[in-house]
Write a protein that holds these residues in place. Structure first.
Motif, short mmCIF file in Angstrom:
data_model
loop_
_atom_site.label_atom_id
_atom_site.label_comp_id
_atom_site.label_asym_id
_atom_site.label_seq_id
_atom_site.Cartn_x
_atom_site.Cartn_y
_atom_site.Cartn_z
N LEU A 166 0.84 -1.20 0.00
CA LEU A 166 0.00 0.00 0.00
C LEU A 166 0.87 1.24 0.00
O LEU A 166 2.02 1.22 0.44
CB LEU A 166 -0.93 0.01 1.22
N VAL A 167 0.30 2.33 -0.49
CA VAL A 167 1.06 3.56 -0.70
C VAL A 167 0.53 4.66 0.21
O VAL A 167 -0.68 4.93 0.23
CB VAL A 167 0.98 4.00 -2.17
N PHE A 197 -3.77 3.47 -2.25
CA PHE A 197 -3.88 4.17 -0.97
C PHE A 197 -4.60 3.27 0.06
O PHE A 197 -5.54 2.56 -0.28
CB PHE A 197 -4.67 5.46 -1.13
N PRO A 198 -4.20 3.34 1.32
CA PRO A 198 -4.88 2.55 2.36
C PRO A 198 -6.24 3.14 2.70
O PRO A 198 -6.52 4.31 2.43
CB PRO A 198 -3.92 2.63 3.54
N LEU A 199 -7.06 2.32 3.33
CA LEU A 199 -8.40 2.77 3.72
C LEU A 199 -8.32 3.95 4.69
O LEU A 199 -9.20 4.81 4.70
CB LEU A 199 -9.15 1.60 4.38
N GLU A 203 -3.06 -2.47 10.72
CA GLU A 203 -2.79 -3.85 10.32
C GLU A 203 -2.85 -4.00 8.80
O GLU A 203 -2.09 -4.78 8.22
CB GLU A 203 -3.78 -4.79 10.99
N GLU A 204 -3.74 -3.27 8.15
CA GLU A 204 -3.80 -3.29 6.70
C GLU A 204 -2.53 -2.71 6.09
O GLU A 204 -1.99 -3.23 5.11
CB GLU A 204 -5.02 -2.49 6.21
N LEU A 205 -2.04 -1.65 6.71
CA LEU A 205 -0.88 -0.95 6.17
C LEU A 205 0.43 -1.64 6.55
O LEU A 205 1.32 -1.82 5.70
CB LEU A 205 -0.87 0.49 6.71
N SER A 206 0.56 -2.02 7.80
CA SER A 206 1.80 -2.61 8.32
C SER A 206 1.46 -3.77 9.23
O SER A 206 1.39 -3.62 10.45
CB SER A 206 2.60 -1.53 9.07
N PRO A 207 1.26 -4.97 8.67
CA PRO A 207 0.77 -6.12 9.44
C PRO A 207 1.66 -6.49 10.62
O PRO A 207 1.16 -6.77 11.72
CB PRO A 207 0.72 -7.24 8.41
#
Length: 887
Positions: A618-619, A653-655, A672-676
């Motif tokens: 993700l960006v 792009f992340p949520l 967690e979506e961006l950096s698990p």
């Protein structure tokens, strides 16, 4: 002594006040007795069945069996509860503010009044000079006011003196408040009390009765057969044989015979006297004749329902009972104090009964008080939907509209209470509530779509406002009611007819726009486009020049775009048109789609490093401080322009970014979506049970060298403060570390998309609108294809789809770019995008490549002789052809 000739009136209760006595006959008739006229019927109580009466110094109260409180007499201090400027009345007047509250008891003091509801809520009004209303002050009240400090005390009875009040709670606890000058409060002092206060001397005694005289108080304890008295000593009214004041409860010694054979039935305290009424213990013959001195309002019960269903009684009797029950908000409310299901009011009741129920409920709805004095009356808004939803369609819709109208008239405080009730409903009740108003909305939308709308379109808005309230309750209370339960699928049908019935449907769409939870993503996107186009048209009327032509080189696409935006000549209100320098082709959306696709790639490679790619691919906005804020502004402008012009930005792009755009706070799940890995470590910290393990992590309130709070590097993370640490950590990642960058990005986004209707979308939907759908359903692409000069059964077309199915995922996306200028899937899937395959029957077909008219989604396929040629030509076209535009 005056002997009254009452003829056929059998009197069951007499109460006395300063202006005379009030008599209650067995049939519910009320008679007024005074020195001049003897006795007479009271005006205003015709055909009403009174079950309780109470007298103050110069005012009286009556409670009817259908739950209405009626008052008469003086109103010098607001003791009638009508309004501040009411002069008083010699005839009975209805206290409308108490409508809907199921009452158990009424009581009148010197110049103040009280009522008690079936569920133990206490309301008082009138004179409050000594705090006798228990509201914490000495201000008179002219309308019934809930004594909130007695909430949850489970009050079962209440009694008023001249200027003091006593209540008894379930379990036997006595509270007193008001004037204490004669010791009548029993608090070991002569001080007034403005709040209800427990009589400490009686704590744990399980008092069974409490009653107030003018300046004294009596209590009885059934288990020990004791009567306690406290207050004024004049004329020995305390019964203790002594002429002294008592400011604590003092036991009265009963006659030995009373202790052994009799039980205390009722205490009566007057102005200068006290009485105790005894009955023989149960088991003795005289106990069988003990009268029922307390009667309650009519409530629904299984025996009553059984008579209706079996039709054992005459229809006249049944009709009378139904009218009594369902025309009274208080009776209906009192029938369902507990969370019982309304199965007794379902279609097994004879149809004629249901018809009568509908009629009287409709009348009752019209009479509901829009400004109730207490929370209890609002329970009706829980009960009535359960009743209404079982009715036939037409009557159901009419009553639902009436219910919605009344609910929307409630004041903000009442709305909060109603929302609290909704938040605590069982799941099935809450789902039924949603279903009732969603179904009513769907029926009206269906009528609009078919051109059969004869009702005011504002009815639809009422239903949607109620649905919105319920939706917000479900969100804030984290109720397990999915968003799809609120979606009205008929909205899609309405949008299909928008062009044929433009005027009516335009109004409807503008209403629906305010309630985005009710539409699915595809429908909201269509509404957005419709309203945006209408808005652009209105802008065009004002500004004739609507041309926004961007001329750029493919080789310097990002540089040219930024230079164009810096010139500040672009009209963001109008559509963007793109021309690639040195190429033919008119932009009918295909070129601009390709432009944003290529621009996305350039932004990811931008040497300014405004974007950084995380481990999840993700960006995010770069947190590097030396990057110019203006660069983030133009990034936002480009993203906003893409959305406004119905194109996609191929940047993951992340949520969390879309949550922030919609002013919502990112959570640990977003991290967690961006950096698990980072998020899992924080979750493990929250789940750890041992203090020692948390301490051994040696964490402090810093992140990557940045303090989360002042002196954060000196504050260790412990089990006690770990939640705060995690919250601050998430806030740092998504907010503090990129605060300036996001502010400039959002400023640019609003500039690039000046039509702010995009705020109707959920974060997940906005993400999909800007990035495209994440699902590539290739079979759907084939199913939505249409054909020109050929058909799906032709050998060439079969070969094409065979070759297409064999392509790799990458090549299939290249085909989308070749055909549409972008590989993004539109909201709602491929079915929302046109694909027309046109056969080109030219003589040199074997030497030609497939072509695309990107603006129209048209794929031009030469008539190849075999499948292998088709495969080679198609792969070559999608791999190397960079010029797609054809007029």
């Amino acid at each position: 002594m005056l002997q009254l000739q009452l003829k056929n009136n059998k009197i069951r209760l007499i109460v006395c006040g300063g202006d005379g006595a009030v008599l209650l006959a067995n049939g519910g008739n009320v008679l007024i007795m005074d020195k001049s006229t003897g006795y007479r019927p009271l005006k205003g109580l015709d055909n009403r069945q009174v079950i309780q009466i109470a007298c103050g110094d110069h005012h009286s109260l009556a409670l009817t069996n259908d739950g209405q409180v009626l008052v008469w007499g003086e109103n010098s201090h607001g003791q009638l509860g009508l309004r501040k400027d009411h002069p008083g009345s010699p005839s009975a007047q209805h206290v409308q503010s108490l409508s809907g509250i199921p009452l158990a008891q009424i009581s009148a003091g010197g110049d103040h009044s009280f009522v008690l509801s079936l569920s133990g809520v206490v309301f008082g009004w009138g004179k409050n000079s000594a705090g006798q209303l228990g509201l914490g002050d000495t201000t008179d009240r002219h309308v019934p006011t809930a004594v909130n400090s007695l909430n949850r005390k489970k009050t079962v009875s209440i009694s008023c003196g001249a200027e003091h009040t006593a209540t008894l709670s379930k379990g036997g606890t006595v509270f007193t408040f008001g004037s204490g000058g004669c010791g009548q409060l029993g608090h070991n002092s002569f001080r007034d009390e403005h709040h209800p206060r427990v009589v400490a001397e009686l704590w744990g005694s399980e008092v069974s009765q409490v009653t107030c005289g003018r300046h004294h108080t009596l209590v009885s304890i059934a288990s020990s057969k004791l009567i306690y008295s406290f207050g004024c000593w004049i004329q020995g009214k305390l019964g203790n044989g002594k002429m002294i004041k008592k400011f604590v409860p003092f036991p009265y010694l009963l006659h030995t015979e009373c202790n052994q054979e009799y039980a205390i039935e009722k205490l009566v305290a007057g102005e200068n006297n006290s009485f105790a009424l005894f009955f023989k213990e149960l088991g003795n013959e005289s106990a069988m004749s003990k009268p029922n001195l307390s009667r309650g309002i009519v409530t629904l019960n299984e025996r009553m329902i059984d008579r209706w269903v079996s039709e054992r009684d005459s229809w006249v009797t049944i009709k009378r009972e139904i009218t009594k029950m369902f025309s009274s908000a208080a009776c209906l409310n009192g029938s369902f104090l507990k969370a019982r299901e309304l199965n007794c009011i379902q279609p097994e009741i004879p149809l004629i009964c249901v018809s009568q129920v509908v009629k009287v409920v409709e009348q009752m709805l019209r009479s509901l008080n829009p400004n109730p004095v207490g929370e209890e009356s609002l329970r009706l808004y829980i009960l009535l939907p359960e009743l209404i939803r079982h009715l036939q369609k037409q009557r159901r819709t009419e009553l639902t509209e009436a219910l919605a109208s009344k609910a929307l008239q409630l004041d903000p405080d009442a709305h909060k209470v109603l929302e609290k009730y909704w938040s605590k409903l069982p799941d099935d009740w809450l789902k039924n509530l949603v279903k009732l108003f969603r179904k009513a909305s769907a029926e009206l939308i269906g009528q609009i779509s078919c051109g059969k709308m004869n009702q005011d379109i504002q009815h639809l808005e009422k239903f949607l406002k109620i649905l919105q309230m319920i939706y917000q309750v479900c969100c804030s209370a984290n109720r397990d009611i999915p968003n799809r339960d609120f979606i009205i699928h008929e909205i899609s049908d309405l949008l299909d007819t928008v062009r044929t019935k433009a005027i009516v449907n335009s109004r409807t769409i503008k209403i629906l726009f305010k309630f985005p939870f009710a539409a699915d993503t595809a429908s909201k996107w269509r509404m957005f486009r419709y309203l945006r186009d209408e808005w652009i048209q209105s802008i065009h009327v004002i500004y004739n020049d609507n041309t926004n032509m961007l001329r750029i080189n493919r080789e310097s696409l990002l540089t040219d775009t930024l230079e164009y935006l810096r010139q500040n000549i672009h009209s963001f209100f109008h559509r963007l048109e793109v021309t690639f320098i040195g190429e033919n082709g008119r932009d009918m959306r295909g070129l601009s789609a390709e432009f944003f696709s290529l621009l996305s790639q350039s932004l990811l490679k931008w040497e300014k490093k405004v974007l950084e790619v995380h481990e999840s691919s993700l960006v995010c906005l770069s947190h590097i401080s030396h990057t110019s804020n203006r660069d983030f502004y133009y990034l936002g402008v480009i993203c906003g322009m893409a959305l406004y012009n119905h194109h996609y930005i191929n940047i993951g792009f992340p949520l969390a970014l879309f949550k922030k755009l919609l002013q919502q706070s990112p959570t640990l799940n977003d991290l967690e979506e961006l950096s698990p890995v980072e998020a899992r470590s924080l979750k493990s910290l929250l789940e750890e049970d041992e203090d020692e393990v948390v301490d051994m992590l040696f964490l402090d309130f810093t992140v990557k060298g940045q303090e989360l709070i002042p002196n954060g590097n000196q504050i260790p993370v412990t089990r006690a403060n770990r939640q705060k640490y995690v919250d601050l950590y998430v806030d740092f990642v998504f907010n503090k570390s990129v605060n300036s960058q996001f502010e400039h990005f959002s400023e640019g986004f609003f500039k690039g998309c000046p039509f702010d209707a995009w705020s109707m979308f959920h974060p997940e939907e906005l993400q999909e609108l800007l990035h495209g759908s994440p699902e590539y359903k290739w079979k759907e692409l084939q199913q939505c294809a249409s054909y020109e000069k050929c058909s799906a059964s032709d050998e060439l077309i079969k070969n094409f789809w065979t070759v297409f199915s064999e392509l790799s995922e990458e090549n299939k996306r290249k085909f989308l770019i070749f055909l549409y200028g972008t590989d993004r899937v539109p909201v709602g899937g491929f079915s929302k995008r046109s694909l027309k395959i046109l056969l080109s029957d030219c003589p040199d077909a074997e030497d030609r490549l497939p072509e695309a008219q990107t603006c129209f989604g048209k794929f031009i396929l030469p008539k190849y002789s075999d499948i292998n040629t088709l495969r080679d030509k198609l792969i070559h076209a999608i791999s190397f052809c960079e010029v797609f535009g054809r007029e």
